[in-house]
Motif scaffolding. Sequence first.
Motif, short mmCIF file in Angstrom:
data_model
loop_
_atom_site.label_atom_id
_atom_site.label_comp_id
_atom_site.label_asym_id
_atom_site.label_seq_id
_atom_site.Cartn_x
_atom_site.Cartn_y
_atom_site.Cartn_z
N LYS A 2 34.60 51.20 46.14
CA LYS A 2 33.52 50.71 45.29
C LYS A 2 33.99 49.44 44.59
O LYS A 2 35.00 49.45 43.90
N ILE A 3 33.23 48.36 44.77
CA ILE A 3 33.51 47.12 44.05
C ILE A 3 32.77 47.18 42.73
O ILE A 3 31.55 47.35 42.70
N GLY A 4 33.51 47.06 41.63
CA GLY A 4 32.93 47.18 40.30
C GLY A 4 32.21 45.94 39.84
O GLY A 4 31.16 46.01 39.20
N SER A 5 32.77 44.78 40.14
CA SER A 5 32.13 43.52 39.74
C SER A 5 32.81 42.36 40.44
O SER A 5 33.94 42.46 40.89
N ILE A 6 32.07 41.26 40.51
CA ILE A 6 32.67 40.00 40.91
C ILE A 6 33.05 39.32 39.61
O ILE A 6 32.20 39.08 38.75
N SER A 7 34.32 39.04 39.44
CA SER A 7 34.84 38.64 38.14
C SER A 7 35.14 37.17 38.00
O SER A 7 35.09 36.63 36.91
N GLY A 8 35.53 36.51 39.08
CA GLY A 8 35.87 35.10 38.96
C GLY A 8 36.28 34.50 40.27
O GLY A 8 36.37 35.17 41.29
N LEU A 9 36.52 33.20 40.22
CA LEU A 9 36.94 32.42 41.39
C LEU A 9 38.15 31.59 41.04
O LEU A 9 38.28 31.12 39.90
N VAL A 10 39.02 31.36 42.02
CA VAL A 10 40.14 30.42 41.87
C VAL A 10 39.90 29.28 42.83
O VAL A 10 39.71 29.50 44.03
N TYR A 11 39.88 28.07 42.29
CA TYR A 11 39.71 26.86 43.09
C TYR A 11 40.96 26.01 43.00
O TYR A 11 41.66 26.01 41.98
N PRO A 59 41.83 23.02 50.17
CA PRO A 59 40.57 23.28 49.49
C PRO A 59 40.02 24.65 49.84
O PRO A 59 40.32 25.22 50.87
N GLY A 60 39.18 25.17 48.97
CA GLY A 60 38.57 26.47 49.15
C GLY A 60 38.70 27.30 47.90
O GLY A 60 39.33 26.88 46.94
N ALA A 61 38.12 28.46 47.91
CA ALA A 61 38.13 29.32 46.73
C ALA A 61 38.62 30.70 47.11
O ALA A 61 38.56 31.11 48.26
N THR A 62 39.11 31.43 46.10
CA THR A 62 39.44 32.83 46.25
C THR A 62 38.49 33.61 45.35
O THR A 62 38.42 33.34 44.15
N LEU A 63 37.74 34.54 45.90
CA LEU A 63 36.80 35.36 45.16
C LEU A 63 37.51 36.61 44.68
O LEU A 63 38.07 37.36 45.48
N TYR A 64 37.49 36.85 43.36
CA TYR A 64 38.13 38.02 42.77
C TYR A 64 37.11 39.10 42.51
O TYR A 64 36.08 38.85 41.89
N MET A 65 37.40 40.31 43.02
CA MET A 65 36.50 41.45 42.87
C MET A 65 37.26 42.62 42.26
O MET A 65 38.31 43.02 42.79
N LYS A 66 36.73 43.15 41.17
CA LYS A 66 37.36 44.28 40.50
C LYS A 66 36.99 45.57 41.22
O LYS A 66 35.84 45.79 41.58
N VAL A 67 38.00 46.40 41.46
CA VAL A 67 37.80 47.71 42.07
C VAL A 67 38.37 48.78 41.14
O VAL A 67 39.20 48.49 40.28
N ASP A 68 37.89 50.01 41.31
CA ASP A 68 38.38 51.11 40.47
C ASP A 68 39.82 51.47 40.78
O ASP A 68 40.61 51.75 39.88
#
Length: 113
Positions: A2-11, A59-68
């Motif tokens: 379960k993904i709890g939230s999308i929390s941020g990006l690293v560019y 270049p590009g981003a990393t999508l951070y997703m919080k999990v339980d």
Amino acid sequence: MKIGSISGLVYASSDLDKTAAFYESLGFRAGKRSDTEYTCYVNWFWLTFSTEAAAAAGPGATLYMKVDSIDEAYGFVVANGFAPLDEPHKDKAGRRVFTLPDPDGNLLAFFTK
């Protein structure tokens, strides 16, 4: 998993001063700053800009997703035939995290605090 939230990006950023000035002028709230990283916020959502990311991945981003559970998420990813770049480990921010490339090489970072 379960993904709890999308929390941020690293560019990646080649000039943190210009990046900070740009985002702060748009109304983002300044956060932590070091020689290699700058973080800003809108509400709880964060953007981190890194000169190290620019050197390491281009270049590009990393999508951070919080999990339980980071261990459950890692097991789910591996059991479904995906190949993470690393095993769960503690990062500089104190999160337990692992990264998974998507088919185009963009990075997904799964984390717990």
